[in-house]
Design a protein around this motif. Sequence first.
Motif, PDB file in Angstrom:
ATOM      1  N   VAL A 148       0.845  -1.191   0.000  1.00 45.09           N
ATOM      2  CA  VAL A 148       0.000   0.000   0.000  1.00 45.09           C
ATOM      3  C   VAL A 148       0.879   1.239   0.000  1.00 45.09           C
ATOM      4  O   VAL A 148       1.732   1.398   0.883  1.00 45.09           O
ATOM      5  CB  VAL A 148      -0.930   0.027   1.242  1.00 45.09           C
ATOM      6  N   ALA A 149       0.718   2.108  -0.972  1.00 47.85           N
ATOM      7  CA  ALA A 149       1.424   3.388  -0.981  1.00 47.85           C
ATOM      8  C   ALA A 149       0.655   4.371  -0.105  1.00 47.85           C
ATOM      9  O   ALA A 149      -0.507   4.675  -0.394  1.00 47.85           O
ATOM     10  CB  ALA A 149       1.553   3.923  -2.399  1.00 47.85           C
ATOM     11  N   TRP A 150       1.294   4.839   0.952  1.00 51.04           N
ATOM     12  CA  TRP A 150       0.680   5.819   1.861  1.00 51.04           C
ATOM     13  C   TRP A 150       1.456   7.124   1.716  1.00 51.04           C
ATOM     14  O   TRP A 150       2.616   7.212   2.086  1.00 51.04           O
ATOM     15  CB  TRP A 150       0.738   5.315   3.299  1.00 51.04           C
ATOM     16  N   GLY A 151       0.817   8.125   1.179  1.00 49.53           N
ATOM     17  CA  GLY A 151       1.439   9.432   1.025  1.00 49.53           C
ATOM     18  C   GLY A 151       0.925  10.401   2.065  1.00 49.53           C
ATOM     19  O   GLY A 151      -0.280  10.460   2.318  1.00 49.53           O
ATOM     20  N   GLU A 152       1.844  11.132   2.651  1.00 42.73           N
ATOM     21  CA  GLU A 152       1.512  12.135   3.672  1.00 42.73           C
ATOM     22  C   GLU A 152       1.788  13.526   3.100  1.00 42.73           C
ATOM     23  O   GLU A 152       2.930  13.859   2.789  1.00 42.73           O
ATOM     24  CB  GLU A 152       2.361  11.886   4.922  1.00 42.73           C
ATOM     25  N   SER A 153       0.746  14.326   2.897  1.00 46.38           N
ATOM     26  CA  SER A 153       0.881  15.703   2.435  1.00 46.38           C
ATOM     27  C   SER A 153       1.686  15.759   1.136  1.00 46.38           C
ATOM     28  O   SER A 153       1.241  15.261   0.117  1.00 46.38           O
ATOM     29  CB  SER A 153       1.505  16.554   3.547  1.00 46.38           C
ATOM     30  N   LEU A 154       2.880  16.347   1.143  1.00 46.94           N
ATOM     31  CA  LEU A 154       3.688  16.384  -0.074  1.00 46.94           C
ATOM     32  C   LEU A 154       3.886  14.982  -0.639  1.00 46.94           C
ATOM     33  O   LEU A 154       3.914  14.786  -1.860  1.00 46.94           O
ATOM     34  CB  LEU A 154       5.046  17.022   0.203  1.00 46.94           C
ATOM     35  N   GLY A 155       4.008  13.978   0.246  1.00 44.24           N
ATOM     36  CA  GLY A 155       4.222  12.612  -0.193  1.00 44.24           C
ATOM     37  C   GLY A 155       3.061  12.012  -0.969  1.00 44.24           C
ATOM     38  O   GLY A 155       3.230  10.966  -1.605  1.00 44.24           O
ATOM     39  N   THR A 156       1.887  12.662  -0.938  1.00 45.57           N
ATOM     40  CA  THR A 156       0.774  12.138  -1.733  1.00 45.57           C
ATOM     41  C   THR A 156       1.069  12.239  -3.224  1.00 45.57           C
ATOM     42  O   THR A 156       0.606  11.398  -4.003  1.00 45.57           O
ATOM     43  CB  THR A 156      -0.542  12.866  -1.421  1.00 45.57           C
ATOM     44  N   ALA A 157       1.832  13.249  -3.633  1.00 49.58           N
ATOM     45  CA  ALA A 157       2.125  13.407  -5.060  1.00 49.58           C
ATOM     46  C   ALA A 157       3.027  12.295  -5.579  1.00 49.58           C
ATOM     47  O   ALA A 157       2.703  11.671  -6.607  1.00 49.58           O
ATOM     48  CB  ALA A 157       2.723  14.787  -5.328  1.00 49.58           C
ATOM     49  N   PRO A 158       4.163  11.973  -4.925  1.00 52.44           N
ATOM     50  CA  PRO A 158       4.931  10.810  -5.378  1.00 52.44           C
ATOM     51  C   PRO A 158       4.152   9.496  -5.268  1.00 52.44           C
ATOM     52  O   PRO A 158       4.355   8.592  -6.087  1.00 52.44           O
ATOM     53  CB  PRO A 158       6.148  10.811  -4.444  1.00 52.44           C
ATOM     54  N   ALA A 159       3.263   9.392  -4.278  1.00 56.45           N
ATOM     55  CA  ALA A 159       2.457   8.174  -4.145  1.00 56.45           C
ATOM     56  C   ALA A 159       1.528   8.009  -5.345  1.00 56.45           C
ATOM     57  O   ALA A 159       1.408   6.912  -5.912  1.00 56.45           O
ATOM     58  CB  ALA A 159       1.664   8.204  -2.845  1.00 56.45           C
ATOM     59  N   ILE A 160       0.877   9.091  -5.733  1.00 54.38           N
ATOM     60  CA  ILE A 160      -0.020   9.029  -6.886  1.00 54.38           C
ATOM     61  C   ILE A 160       0.770   8.756  -8.162  1.00 54.38           C
ATOM     62  O   ILE A 160       0.367   7.948  -9.012  1.00 54.38           O
ATOM     63  CB  ILE A 160      -0.829  10.334  -7.002  1.00 54.38           C
ATOM     64  N   ARG A 161       1.894   9.418  -8.301  1.00 53.42           N
ATOM     65  CA  ARG A 161       2.726   9.208  -9.498  1.00 53.42           C
ATOM     66  C   ARG A 161       3.174   7.752  -9.597  1.00 53.42           C
ATOM     67  O   ARG A 161       3.109   7.146 -10.672  1.00 53.42           O
ATOM     68  CB  ARG A 161       3.936  10.143  -9.449  1.00 53.42           C
ATOM     69  N   LEU A 162       3.617   7.185  -8.492  1.00 54.01           N
ATOM     70  CA  LEU A 162       4.063   5.796  -8.493  1.00 54.01           C
ATOM     71  C   LEU A 162       2.913   4.853  -8.807  1.00 54.01           C
ATOM     72  O   LEU A 162       3.064   3.903  -9.594  1.00 54.01           O
ATOM     73  CB  LEU A 162       4.665   5.455  -7.132  1.00 54.01           C
ATOM     74  N   ALA A 163       1.753   5.100  -8.204  1.00 58.11           N
ATOM     75  CA  ALA A 163       0.591   4.242  -8.440  1.00 58.11           C
ATOM     76  C   ALA A 163       0.102   4.349  -9.880  1.00 58.11           C
ATOM     77  O   ALA A 163      -0.432   3.378 -10.431  1.00 58.11           O
ATOM     78  CB  ALA A 163      -0.531   4.608  -7.469  1.00 58.11           C
ATOM     79  N   ALA A 164       0.297   5.517 -10.493  1.00 58.05           N
ATOM     80  CA  ALA A 164      -0.086   5.684 -11.900  1.00 58.05           C
ATOM     81  C   ALA A 164       0.909   5.002 -12.829  1.00 58.05           C
ATOM     82  O   ALA A 164       0.524   4.411 -13.853  1.00 58.05           O
ATOM     83  CB  ALA A 164      -0.185   7.170 -12.239  1.00 58.05           C
ATOM     84  N   GLU A 165       2.199   5.063 -12.469  1.00 61.80           N
ATOM     85  CA  GLU A 165       3.230   4.422 -13.286  1.00 61.80           C
ATOM     86  C   GLU A 165       3.194   2.903 -13.185  1.00 61.80           C
ATOM     87  O   GLU A 165       3.465   2.204 -14.159  1.00 61.80           O
ATOM     88  CB  GLU A 165       4.614   4.912 -12.845  1.00 61.80           C
ATOM     89  N   ARG A 166       2.889   2.410 -11.998  1.00 55.08           N
ATOM     90  CA  ARG A 166       2.937   0.965 -11.735  1.00 55.08           C
ATOM     91  C   ARG A 166       1.582   0.493 -11.187  1.00 55.08           C
ATOM     92  O   ARG A 166       1.488   0.053 -10.038  1.00 55.08           O
ATOM     93  CB  ARG A 166       4.045   0.663 -10.739  1.00 55.08           C
ATOM     94  N   PRO A 167       0.528   0.571 -11.968  1.00 57.38           N
ATOM     95  CA  PRO A 167      -0.802   0.234 -11.441  1.00 57.38           C
ATOM     96  C   PRO A 167      -0.943  -1.200 -10.993  1.00 57.38           C
ATOM     97  O   PRO A 167      -1.791  -1.508 -10.148  1.00 57.38           O
ATOM     98  CB  PRO A 167      -1.731   0.546 -12.630  1.00 57.38           C
ATOM     99  N   GLU A 168      -0.094  -2.086 -11.531  1.00 58.32           N
ATOM    100  CA  GLU A 168      -0.179  -3.502 -11.168  1.00 58.32           C
ATOM    101  C   GLU A 168       0.605  -3.837  -9.904  1.00 58.32           C
ATOM    102  O   GLU A 168       0.518  -4.957  -9.402  1.00 58.32           O
ATOM    103  CB  GLU A 168       0.353  -4.357 -12.330  1.00 58.32           C
TER     104      GLU A 168
END
Length: 276
Positions: A148-168
């Motif tokens: 599970v990618a858990w992003g906190e504040s600024l970390g939500t942006a890298p979390a979303i980017r990673l989840a978009a790049e590697r959806p599987e």
Amino acid sequence: MATVSLSSAALGGLLVAGGLGAALYAFQDRLIYFPDPTPPPSPAQLGLAEVRAVELRTADGLAVLAWKLPPARPDAPVLLYLHGNGGSLLHRASRMQRFRELGWGVLLVQWRGYGGNPGSPSETGLAEDARAGLQALQAAGYAASRIVAWGESLGTAPAIRLAAERPEALGGVVLESPFTSMLDLARLHYPLLPSALLLRDRYDSLSRIGAVRAPVLILQGARDTLVPPSMGRALADAASASVEIWEAPGAGHNELGLAGGIEAAAAFLAARLPPH
């Protein structure tokens, strides 16, 4: 031919605005990133006996510090925790302790330039740090359905980017106080500045969240004055994946953990992650 002249006051105003814009462009990183440069104590010194300090190697050649906590059960979630723009690992020790009590596994990545890590934070750099964290969890043998990618504040942006790049590669995404983009935040808090011309690190989560396939939980505070809750709702509207929003009525930006956000995430993950 008619000529146009500027009054001394108007000319002075333009010069001041231009000088301010140049200063903001040069020093904008100091408005986005607030690292504590001091290396954190060892996890054992902070009472986190089960947690180990590990080194992650990024694709661009850096060695960044992370804290790793193994899951207590095979069916427990394993968090790739991507922290916010301030502090260091030290300032997430109590959060790690809470995750330990829940029996979750955690890899808490400390950003480059934070807590004695080499390099300087940037949008591309943080994306590399997040990828290195995911690769470390995969190399350790954790199934994608448990990560599970858990992003906190600024970390939500890298979390979303990673989840978009590697959806599987992920079983879920938790976004704590997420924002639509850094440009939207800049326009909100500095409305008189030409932010679109000045801003280097855009963190455009709104344009990326549609590519996320894992279920998403958005945690936000109704009294958040830094990131308005409307941004979380905009992200939910733009998402293709299943999204739930949990909002704490009396909480501000940094108060969600104490307001019940972790318990909300526990319920979400228990319902959303497939049985082991």
